[in-house]
Design an enzyme around this catalytic site. Structure first.
Site, PDB file in Angstrom:
ATOM      1  N   GLU A   6      69.942   4.779  21.885  1.00  7.44           N
ATOM      2  CA  GLU A   6      69.535   3.449  22.315  1.00  7.44           C
ATOM      3  C   GLU A   6      70.480   2.839  23.341  1.00  7.44           C
ATOM      4  OE1 GLU A   6      68.754   1.718  18.373  1.00  7.44           O
ATOM      5  OE2 GLU A   6      66.650   1.997  18.851  1.00  7.44           O
TER       6      GLU A   6
ATOM      7  N   GLU B 254      64.244   9.822  14.428  1.00  7.80           N
ATOM      8  CA  GLU B 254      64.324   8.876  13.311  1.00  7.80           C
ATOM      9  C   GLU B 254      62.897   8.622  12.833  1.00  7.80           C
ATOM     10  OE1 GLU B 254      66.598   5.280  14.171  1.00  7.80           O
ATOM     11  OE2 GLU B 254      68.011   6.446  15.367  1.00  7.80           O
TER      12      GLU B 254
HETATM   13  C1  GAL Z   1      66.965   2.655  15.221  1.00 15.06           C
HETATM   14  C2  GAL Z   1      68.404   2.910  15.528  1.00 15.06           C
HETATM   15  C3  GAL Z   1      69.240   3.087  14.299  1.00 15.06           C
HETATM   16  C4  GAL Z   1      68.930   1.996  13.313  1.00 15.06           C
HETATM   17  C5  GAL Z   1      67.489   2.032  12.987  1.00 15.06           C
HETATM   18  C6  GAL Z   1      67.090   0.937  12.038  1.00 15.06           C
HETATM   19  O1  GAL Z   1      66.326   2.048  16.271  1.00 15.06           O
HETATM   20  O2  GAL Z   1      68.545   4.041  16.345  1.00 15.06           O
HETATM   21  O3  GAL Z   1      70.585   3.054  14.651  1.00 15.06           O
HETATM   22  O4  GAL Z   1      69.246   0.781  13.858  1.00 15.06           O
HETATM   23  O5  GAL Z   1      66.745   1.813  14.141  1.00 15.06           O
HETATM   24  O6  GAL Z   1      67.731   0.987  10.844  1.00 15.06           O
END
Ligand code: GAL
Length: 952
Positions: free
Chosen positions: A416, A486
């Site tokens: 990010e 993620e």
């Molecule tokens: C993503 C980010 C993580 C964390 C997650 C939410 O966008 O890469 O670091 O913030 O969201 O828990």
């Protein structure tokens, strides 16, 4: 006129990575050269600004007698000095890069040391190594300024030989919480300044090793491995088990066993230069992008991964080896095969453990500039050439440190950080330096710089489109494999919908799996709250419990989410109906020979026979139909079925013999509704109505008791203490139901009594359940009957009005005055909800009311057991028709809903029991998609029954 005086602390706001450090090089845990750990207790002084104090403390002879002490590795804010701050992506200071606030907590650290006996100061030099300091440090040895550096989770080494004395050395380190580097380190986590990784003095005898690069590839067509160790200092490389003894730089090809995460074969070797012998652990494997897929040793891999931040509830990111090992063992035991080191290179020991136990690793650079999103990414350092040297320095420090780990298969540029030339420069440098691995960066939506199309939190439908290649994108992107770096946001109860993702991953080659967000809750152990989260330290800006979104609780106890994930990603498929069983090896490399299979046969949840099952050692991807034994003789029409388990056949490095790796249940004969015939009718008396064993209030129709068991407050219930996933994230554009549920008053339903009708064999109580201010409601009729001994309740619910939201739950609740032990036949042992139910095993279970609770750091709905046929609690037996969701707790839903920390929950005298006909799913909306349609609980006509009996 300028009011800004130049100060000694200007380096703090300098965009450069620092000065004085040696070029980065490979990290290795041991060698025969002497070394001295400088971990331990250091003298410590905290000042409020970067230059509140002068440099005098660095001079030998300075009297630090009045200073405090801190442990190194450690964060001073977790040692009673200052306080931690949690923000997700907001910078906790004004955004004016590279400037930082005047209020810049600065920790001066002092360590005094003597050299160990036998340390030869005349032979070669010495290097001082810092493995991690947040966020910027300036270092003096014996009064000489040796440099300063940024890059918190990266190693920095300084040549210090000429400054060392046999005894009385003074190492002074000034650490600033904020620096230009902080702009590059805006990861979603606690801001925790300090020297949080090891500090080591390394003797560098003449002719000792500098940098070296172990190239160990595997040719799957020949079964041969090729080893070449490039070393800055010439020497020899030996691998006794392979009869290898060659000069550095010279390739050698021999037959080998390959390294994979499933079969982590490592060969012990030695790199010997004139001055040093360094043990090597060599894994032969080849990573490539071929046929649009990520392949290792010629085969596509499916990542069943997690995102791992480093976390310990007392030590923050200062982890010891045993904690790291615990993470790896827990992962292996839960079928996880991959880790993304979100969002920075971990302690190097962690990667050694990944090599040893077998985990695929995406090693991510220490880079995130997420806060710039608030200003439409203007002035983002990754798109500003002045910062590029710092970015390249970070890339090099990661790659050079970690390049010799077979477990690392993909380099990630960071997280990010928007897009920009600096990222492209990093990718180009990495590709040039190490062509043997792939490059990842999720923010590169067009895949200009990367080798894999990566998404985060894409919903199921999008993932399916990506799998089908129907997601569009640049021409280059369309040629690439895809992963979810993620998904499955494990905040509080959940995540839901994992099994649905896994089915999609397994359906399309292009989808190579994903990484759950995230491994561990970053709760801080705290006397006030049990575990603290954002805001608990009085932070001006914070993001609350968004920092507690892991598959394990802060103390590393597995949450139900981890148990669910383990089931969903099982390496063996065990499916079938009551007669045939189909076993599938879902691994990518290993056959099934490490597993022993067993069957057991259950009648009404009790195992009556079991035995071992011969399953062929299927190759990866193969399936076989396996014959089950003849079912044991029929036993009076009960519910029957098989449970088949795959266990480790012998102890492995990560799990004991017998450890269950995979299981499946195959029902044979279905459950029958509990037989019941109403034989007695209601009898009205003095303000009371009696019906079989039960007594009711004649005016309200409220149940008072069943035999000797007092029952209070039995009524329809639709409310649950909203989960983090119900609440959803503020930025979600989809409908977030928790807010609507509260708007529509589902947490404050009123129960209007319309009629109490004792007639014939039935006591009928008619009600309408509806919230103030709204015109929709639930016409609810309770019909009570009895066979003399037992009491049956049938609840009929007919919604009226315009219901635009699903219901959180639909069932009844009541209070019992004393209850402790619970027995049930149904799903267990852990909680389950409609879209988190894969791991719920139907059996007989026992627990206590306290143990039914799942200790989410922020209290919320939890603890439901699925598919319950019957349950016994507080002297009552409850049979469901149909099966129901069972929940019991020592506080009411309202108290649970109001609690911010577990310490807000105090057991009352009443145990509240919920018997639910339906539950709304969980989803992943705290940072992802909501509940899939098939798991939503829509208001509709419903009827369900329970039979109660007093069991004394
Ligand atoms: C993503 C980010 C993580 C964390 C997650 C939410 O966008 O890469 O670091 O913030 O969201 O828990």
């Amino acid at each position: 006129m300028s009011f800004r005086s130049t100060t000694a602390a200007e380096y703090v706001e300098d965009v450069s990575p620092g000065s004085g450090a040696l070029p980065p090089r490979a990290w290795y845990p041991a060698s025969d050269a002497a070394s001295l750990s400088l971990n331990g207790s250091w003298r410590f002084r905290l000042s409020p600004t970067a230059d509140a104090e002068d440099d005098a403390f660095a001079e030998p002879g300075y009297d630090a007698g009045g200073w405090a002490e801190v442990s190194v590795p450690g964060h001073w804010v977790l040692q009673g000095q200052g306080a931690p701050i949690y923000t997700n992506h907001l910078y906790p200071f004004p955004v004016d890069p590279p400037r930082v606030p005047t209020e810049n907590p600065t920790g001066d650290h002092l360590r005094f040391f003597d050299l160990p006996d036998g340390w030869d100061l005349t032979d070669g030099g010495a290097v001082l190594r810092f493995d991690g300091v947040e966020s910027c440090a300036r270092v003096w040895l014996n009064g000489t300024d040796i440099g300063e550096f940024k890059g918190s989770r990266l190693p920095h080494e300084f040549a210090v030989g000429r400054l060392l004395k046999p005894a009385g050395n003074v190492l002074a380190v000034r650490v600033h919480q904020w620096s230009a580097g902080s702009y590059l380190e805006d990861q979603d986590q606690w801001w925790l300044p300090g020297i949080f990784r090891d500090v080591t003095l390394l003797h560098r005898p003449a002719g000792s090793v500098l940098d070296f690069f172990v190239h160990a590839s595997y040719d799957h067509t020949t079964g041969q491995g090729t080893l070449r160790v490039d070393s800055d200092v010439d020497g020899r490389v030996s691998v006794p088990a392979l009869d290898i003894d060659v000069a550095t730089g010279e390739p050698v090809t021999v037959p080998v066993e390959a390294w994979t995460a499933e079969t982590p074969k490592l060969y012990d070797g030695v790199l010997a230069t004139e001055g040093e012998r360094v043990p090597l652990r060599i894994g032969f494997r080849t990573v490539e992008l071929a046929d649009g897929l990520i392949k290792v040793n010629g085969r596509a891999v499916l990542f069943k991964g997690v995102n791992r931040h480093e976390w310990h509830p007392e030590k923050g990111r200062a982890l010891d080896l045993e904690t790291m090992r615990e993470d790896v063992l827990l992962m292996k035991r839960h079928n996880i095969n991959a880790v993304r080191t979100s969002h920075y290179p971990p302690h190097p020991d962690f990667l050694d453990l990944c090599d040893e136990y077998g985990l695929w690793v995406i090693d991510e650079c220490d880079l995130e500039t997420h806060g710039f999103t608030e200003q439409a990414w203007r002035d983002n350092p990754v798109d500003d050439d002045r910062w590029t040297p710092a970015l390249l320095d970070r890339a090099a420090r990661m790659v050079e440190r970690d390049k010799n780990h077979p477990s690392v298969v993909i380099w990630s540029l960071g997280n990010e950080a928007g897009t920009g030339r600096g990222l492209t420069a990093m990718a180009e440098w990495i590709h040039g330096r190490d062509s043997s691995r792939l490059v990842h960066y999720e923010g590169d939506i067009d895949c200009r710089d990367t080798d894999v199309y990566s998404r985060m939190y894409a919903d199921h439908a999008e993932v399916e489109r990506i799998g089908q290649g129907l997601d569009g994108g640049t021409h280059k992107r369309r040629q690439l494999p895809s992963i979810l770096c993620e998904y499955g946001h494990a905040m509080g109860n959940g995540p839901g919908g994992l099994a649905d993702y896994q089915r999609i991953f397994e359906s399309y080659d292009r989808l190579q799996g994903g990484f759950i967000w995230e491994w561990i809750d970053h709760g801080i152990k705290d006397d006030r709250y049990e575990y603290a989260y954002g805001g608990d330290f009085g932070e001006e800006l914070h993001d609350g419990n968004f920092v507690c979104d892991g598959l394990v609780f802060p103390d590393r106890r597995p949450s139900p989410g981890l148990v669910e994930y383990k089931k969903v990603i099982e390496p063996v498929g065990i499916e079938g109906d009551g007669t045939t069983l189909r076993v599938t090896n879902k691994q990518d490399f290993a056959d099934l020979s490490a597993l022993a299979f067993e069957w057991s046969y259950q009648v009404d949840g009790e195992t009556i026979e079991s035995g071992s099952l011969a399953v062929p050692a299927l190759a990866p991807g193969e399936s076989a139909d396996v014959k089950l034994p003849e079912p044991p003789a029929a036993t009076g029409g009960g519910e029957t079925g098989w449970t088949v388990r795959a266990r480790l056949a012998a102890d492995t490095a990560w799990g004991p013999q017998g450890h269950v790796v995979a299981w499946g249940q195959l029902p044979v004969s279905a459950r029958q509704s509990p037989p019941f015939a109403a034989t007695v009718g209601p009898v009205s008396g003095e303000g009371l109505i009696t019906l079989g064993p039960a007594v009711f209030d004649a005016r309200s129709g409220a149940l008072r008791s069943i035999g000797p068991v007092d029952v209070t407050g039995l009524r329809l219930d639709v409310w649950r203490a909203t989960t983090d996933n119900d609440d959803g994230a503020a930025w979600q554009s989809d409908v977030r139901y928790a807010a609507l549920w509260r708007k529509f008053g589902l947490h404050r339903m009123r129960h209007r009594l319309d009629a109490v009708e004792p007639a014939g064999d039935t006591l009928t109580v008619r009600t309408r359940v509806a919230p103030a201010a709204w015109e929709f409601g639930l016409a609810t009729v309770y019909r009570w009957t009895s066979d003399g001994d037992r009491l049956r309740l049938t609840v009929s619910v007919s919604p009226d009005g315009d219901w635009t939201v699903p219901l959180p739950r639909l069932g009844i609740r009541f209070g019992l005055s004393s209850a402790d032990r619970v027995r049930w036949f149904g799903g267990g042992p852990e909680e389950a909800y409609p879209d988190t139910k894969s791991a719920s095993l139907v059996s007989r279970w026992e627990s206590t009311v306290d143990d039914l609770q799942t200790p989410y750091v922020r209290p919320q709905e939890n603890g439901a057991r699925a598919d319950v046929r019957w349950a016994e609690i507080g002297g009552l037996r409850i049979e469901g028709d149909p099966e129901f969701w069972f929940t019991a707790r020592r506080w009411s839903t309202e108290q649970l809903d109001a609690a911010a920390h577990r310490t807000d929950l105090t057991p009352g005298d009443t145990v509240w029991v919920n018997l639910d006909h339906g539950q709304h799913g969980i989803g992943s909306q705290s940072c992802g998609p909501g509940v899939l349609p098939q798991y939503q609980l829509h208001a509709g006509p419903a009827e369900f029954s329970f039979v109660f009996s007093d069991i004394g």
